[in-house]
Design a protein around this motif. Structure first.
Motif, PDB file in Angstrom:
ATOM      1  N   LYS A  70      56.976  33.086  59.809  1.00 40.34           N
ATOM      2  CA  LYS A  70      57.881  34.209  59.613  1.00 40.34           C
ATOM      3  C   LYS A  70      59.220  33.783  59.019  1.00 40.34           C
ATOM      4  O   LYS A  70      59.989  34.621  58.561  1.00 40.34           O
ATOM      5  N   THR A  71      59.508  32.491  59.059  1.00 48.11           N
ATOM      6  CA  THR A  71      60.788  31.986  58.583  1.00 48.11           C
ATOM      7  C   THR A  71      60.565  30.915  57.528  1.00 48.11           C
ATOM      8  O   THR A  71      59.760  29.999  57.726  1.00 48.11           O
ATOM      9  N   ILE A  72      61.277  31.020  56.426  1.00 43.80           N
ATOM     10  CA  ILE A  72      61.186  30.008  55.372  1.00 43.80           C
ATOM     11  C   ILE A  72      61.901  28.755  55.858  1.00 43.80           C
ATOM     12  O   ILE A  72      63.069  28.802  56.244  1.00 43.80           O
ATOM     13  N   ALA A  73      61.198  27.647  55.840  1.00 38.21           N
ATOM     14  CA  ALA A  73      61.738  26.358  56.276  1.00 38.21           C
ATOM     15  C   ALA A  73      62.059  25.511  55.042  1.00 38.21           C
ATOM     16  O   ALA A  73      61.576  25.795  53.940  1.00 38.21           O
ATOM     17  N   PRO A  74      62.875  24.472  55.208  1.00 39.24           N
ATOM     18  CA  PRO A  74      63.190  23.596  54.072  1.00 39.24           C
ATOM     19  C   PRO A  74      61.933  23.055  53.377  1.00 39.24           C
ATOM     20  O   PRO A  74      61.904  22.924  52.149  1.00 39.24           O
ATOM     21  N   GLU A  75      60.902  22.773  54.150  1.00 36.30           N
ATOM     22  CA  GLU A  75      59.664  22.253  53.572  1.00 36.30           C
ATOM     23  C   GLU A  75      59.034  23.275  52.616  1.00 36.30           C
ATOM     24  O   GLU A  75      58.408  22.890  51.633  1.00 36.30           O
ATOM     25  N   HIS A  76      59.196  24.559  52.916  1.00 35.03           N
ATOM     26  CA  HIS A  76      58.662  25.592  52.026  1.00 35.03           C
ATOM     27  C   HIS A  76      59.389  25.565  50.680  1.00 35.03           C
ATOM     28  O   HIS A  76      58.770  25.752  49.630  1.00 35.03           O
ATOM     29  N   ILE A  77      60.680  25.331  50.722  1.00 32.46           N
ATOM     30  CA  ILE A  77      61.463  25.245  49.478  1.00 32.46           C
ATOM     31  C   ILE A  77      61.010  24.033  48.667  1.00 32.46           C
ATOM     32  O   ILE A  77      60.789  24.125  47.452  1.00 32.46           O
ATOM     33  N   ILE A  78      60.847  22.906  49.337  1.00 36.35           N
ATOM     34  CA  ILE A  78      60.415  21.680  48.645  1.00 36.35           C
ATOM     35  C   ILE A  78      59.029  21.883  48.034  1.00 36.35           C
ATOM     36  O   ILE A  78      58.785  21.517  46.877  1.00 36.35           O
ATOM     37  N   ASN A  79      58.123  22.499  48.774  1.00 41.32           N
ATOM     38  CA  ASN A  79      56.787  22.772  48.248  1.00 41.32           C
ATOM     39  C   ASN A  79      56.833  23.765  47.086  1.00 41.32           C
ATOM     40  O   ASN A  79      56.063  23.637  46.133  1.00 41.32           O
ATOM     41  N   ALA A  80      57.729  24.735  47.158  1.00 39.03           N
ATOM     42  CA  ALA A  80      57.878  25.693  46.058  1.00 39.03           C
ATOM     43  C   ALA A  80      58.358  24.982  44.794  1.00 39.03           C
ATOM     44  O   ALA A  80      57.859  25.255  43.692  1.00 39.03           O
ATOM     45  N   LEU A  81      59.307  24.070  44.948  1.00 39.09           N
ATOM     46  CA  LEU A  81      59.786  23.300  43.794  1.00 39.09           C
ATOM     47  C   LEU A  81      58.632  22.525  43.158  1.00 39.09           C
ATOM     48  O   LEU A  81      58.489  22.504  41.934  1.00 39.09           O
ATOM     49  N   LYS A  82      57.805  21.897  43.999  1.00 42.05           N
ATOM     50  CA  LYS A  82      56.653  21.144  43.487  1.00 42.05           C
ATOM     51  C   LYS A  82      55.688  22.071  42.754  1.00 42.05           C
ATOM     52  O   LYS A  82      55.259  21.765  41.642  1.00 42.05           O
ATOM     53  N   ARG A  83      55.340  23.186  43.394  1.00 35.97           N
ATOM     54  CA  ARG A  83      54.374  24.130  42.801  1.00 35.97           C
ATOM     55  C   ARG A  83      54.833  24.641  41.440  1.00 35.97           C
ATOM     56  O   ARG A  83      54.025  24.888  40.566  1.00 35.97           O
ATOM     57  N   LEU A  84      56.139  24.835  41.313  1.00 39.78           N
ATOM     58  CA  LEU A  84      56.674  25.413  40.080  1.00 39.78           C
ATOM     59  C   LEU A  84      57.013  24.360  39.019  1.00 39.78           C
ATOM     60  O   LEU A  84      57.539  24.686  37.966  1.00 39.78           O
ATOM     61  N   GLY A  85      56.721  23.093  39.338  1.00 38.33           N
ATOM     62  CA  GLY A  85      56.928  22.038  38.360  1.00 38.33           C
ATOM     63  C   GLY A  85      58.325  21.438  38.352  1.00 38.33           C
ATOM     64  O   GLY A  85      58.724  20.789  37.384  1.00 38.33           O
TER      65      GLY A  85
END
Length: 150
Positions: A70-85
């Protein structure tokens, strides 16, 4: 209507921005001394930054939902950066996260020191006021001693 257009529970697009003075200062610091930046360019940089933040946060939100969180964690941001290149940002983001966590620990230690003092806030305030008064008295005495004709 998208969330960015001012639907229910959303923020109007006009409210999504960054502090213009801060962005202008950063641009000035990054540009060579003999170059300047127009207002239109600065506004475009701000728009691009806001869009980048929106892109990363949307991707992080999607990752968060996939993990049933339910809460965006720092790891989600890091994974999003990876996914988006944007892998090249990973180390810097992790360094900033590490610094932030250390600052939080340091802040907690300061609170612990207050609690360990065994004094109430009023007692500490009284001590501080006494120190200020003593300092002011010393300063006044030094000014009197250093005054011409004294």
């Amino acid at each position: 209507m998208s969330d960015r257009e001012g639907g229910i529970g959303s923020v109007p697009e006009d409210d999504l921005s960054l502090p213009k003075a801060t962005v202008a200062k950063m641009i000035t610091e990054l540009l060579p001394n003999d170059m300047s930046c127009t207002k239109e360019t600065r506004d475009l940089v701000i728009e691009c930054c806001v869009e980048f933040i929106h892109l990363i946060s949307s991707e992080a939100n999607e990752i968060c939902e996939q993990e049933s969180k339910k809460t965006i964690a720092p790891e989600h941001i890091i994974n999003a950066l990876k996914r988006l290149g944007f892998d090249t940002f990973q180390n810097e983001v992790e360094d900033v996260l590490k610094d932030h966590k250390q600052q939080q620990k340091d802040k907690e230690k300061k609170v612990s020191k207050f609690e360990q003092s065994g004094k109430t806030e009023e007692e500490l305030l009284a001590e501080q006021e006494a120190l200020f008064a003593a300092s002011a008295a010393r300063m006044q005495q030094q000014q009197t001693q250093g005054a011409p004709g004294a």
